[in-house]
Scaffold this motif. Structure first.
Motif, PDB file in Angstrom:
ATOM      1  N   MET A   1       0.849  -0.889   0.311  1.00  0.00           N
ATOM      2  CA  MET A   1      -0.478   0.068   0.010  1.00  0.00           C
ATOM      3  C   MET A   1       0.993   1.441  -0.105  1.00  0.00           C
ATOM      4  N   ILE A   2       0.479   2.412  -0.589  1.00  0.00           N
ATOM      5  CA  ILE A   2       1.382   3.008  -0.846  1.00  0.00           C
ATOM      6  C   ILE A   2       0.680   4.687  -0.083  1.00  0.00           C
ATOM      7  N   ASP A   3       1.287   5.004   0.578  1.00  0.00           N
ATOM      8  CA  ASP A   3       0.868   6.305   1.645  1.00  0.00           C
ATOM      9  C   ASP A   3       0.936   7.549   1.195  1.00  0.00           C
ATOM     10  N   PRO A   4       0.246   8.100   1.546  1.00  0.00           N
ATOM     11  CA  PRO A   4       0.258   9.665   0.649  1.00  0.00           C
ATOM     12  C   PRO A   4       1.885  10.494   1.478  1.00  0.00           C
ATOM     13  N   PRO A   5       2.085  11.486   0.845  1.00  0.00           N
ATOM     14  CA  PRO A   5       3.337  11.477   1.367  1.00  0.00           C
ATOM     15  C   PRO A   5       2.682  13.086   2.348  1.00  0.00           C
ATOM     16  N   GLU A   6       3.913  13.180   3.246  1.00  0.00           N
ATOM     17  CA  GLU A   6       2.784  14.242   4.647  1.00  0.00           C
ATOM     18  C   GLU A   6       2.771  15.286   4.236  1.00  0.00           C
ATOM     19  N   GLY A   7       1.473  15.845   4.490  1.00  0.00           N
ATOM     20  CA  GLY A   7       0.527  17.064   4.233  1.00  0.00           C
ATOM     21  C   GLY A   7      -0.494  16.427   3.122  1.00  0.00           C
ATOM     22  N   GLY A   8      -0.229  15.338   2.997  1.00  0.00           N
ATOM     23  CA  GLY A   8      -1.630  14.882   2.071  1.00  0.00           C
ATOM     24  C   GLY A   8      -1.151  15.003   0.602  1.00  0.00           C
ATOM     25  N   PHE A   9      -2.051  15.061   0.047  1.00  0.00           N
ATOM     26  CA  PHE A   9      -1.929  14.707  -1.497  1.00  0.00           C
ATOM     27  C   PHE A   9      -3.022  16.227  -1.943  1.00  0.00           C
ATOM     28  N   VAL A  10      -2.089  17.259  -2.072  1.00  0.00           N
ATOM     29  CA  VAL A  10      -1.901  18.677  -2.662  1.00  0.00           C
ATOM     30  C   VAL A  10      -2.236  19.052  -3.488  1.00  0.00           C
ATOM     31  N   GLY A  11      -2.969  20.108  -4.315  1.00  0.00           N
ATOM     32  CA  GLY A  11      -3.150  20.586  -5.401  1.00  0.00           C
ATOM     33  C   GLY A  11      -2.060  21.490  -5.758  1.00  0.00           C
ATOM     34  N   PRO A  12      -1.851  22.303  -6.614  1.00  0.00           N
ATOM     35  CA  PRO A  12      -1.177  23.369  -7.553  1.00  0.00           C
ATOM     36  C   PRO A  12      -1.093  24.376  -6.353  1.00  0.00           C
ATOM     37  N   VAL A  13      -0.586  24.588  -5.781  1.00  0.00           N
ATOM     38  CA  VAL A  13      -0.315  26.451  -5.323  1.00  0.00           C
ATOM     39  C   VAL A  13       0.486  27.527  -6.798  1.00  0.00           C
ATOM     40  N   LYS A  14       0.137  28.791  -6.167  1.00  0.00           N
ATOM     41  CA  LYS A  14       0.783  29.264  -7.585  1.00  0.00           C
ATOM     42  C   LYS A  14       0.827  31.080  -6.444  1.00  0.00           C
ATOM     43  N   ARG A  15       2.313  31.209  -7.316  1.00  0.00           N
ATOM     44  CA  ARG A  15       3.114  32.489  -6.511  1.00  0.00           C
ATOM     45  C   ARG A  15       3.103  32.784  -6.717  1.00  0.00           C
ATOM     46  N   SER A  16       2.993  34.263  -7.283  1.00  0.00           N
ATOM     47  CA  SER A  16       4.243  34.746  -8.205  1.00  0.00           C
ATOM     48  C   SER A  16       5.767  35.161  -7.790  1.00  0.00           C
ATOM     49  N   VAL A  17       6.434  35.749  -9.138  1.00  0.00           N
ATOM     50  CA  VAL A  17       8.190  35.703  -8.930  1.00  0.00           C
ATOM     51  C   VAL A  17       7.912  36.620  -9.628  1.00  0.00           C
ATOM     52  N   THR A  18       9.199  37.249  -9.675  1.00  0.00           N
ATOM     53  CA  THR A  18      10.150  38.408 -10.421  1.00  0.00           C
ATOM     54  C   THR A  18      11.120  37.376 -10.824  1.00  0.00           C
ATOM     55  N   ILE A  19      10.955  37.465 -12.700  1.00  0.00           N
ATOM     56  CA  ILE A  19      12.529  36.248 -13.387  1.00  0.00           C
ATOM     57  C   ILE A  19      12.339  37.357 -14.662  1.00  0.00           C
TER      58      ILE A  19
END
Length: 84
Positions: A1-19
């Motif tokens: 059985m595969i365990d979820p990662p620490e914190g569970g399965f979580v979708g993407p989080v959007k961040r803004s960065v300057t490049i």
């Protein structure tokens, strides 16, 4: 059985960065954000500078992926070779 990662399965989080002098939004799962942040800390770089380096390498590819995909691929390569 595969365990979820620490914190569970979580979708993407959007961040803004300057490049390259402009703001861009990047969506990554929290585990990838944490790995990119650790890599920046290890290299003593601001997060935006590390992302800019990955972006610069990405655009040299024959068929460049989007930046989020490039970051995920780069992080996985780093984890595989250096155990971030």
């Amino acid at each position: 059985m595969i365990d979820p990662p620490e914190g569970g399965f979580v979708g993407p989080v959007k961040r803004s960065v300057t490049i390259a002098g402009h703001q861009t939004s990047i969506s990554l799962e929290p585990l990838f954000w944490a790995a990119v942040e650790r890599a920046a800390e290890m290299r003593k770089l601001p997060l935006s500078a590390l992302i800019a380096e990955v972006d610069a390498a990405r655009i040299l590819a024959d068929d460049p992926p989007n930046l989020a995909s490039a970051l995920r691929t780069w992080v996985l390569g780093e984890v595989s070779s250096a155990q971030l």
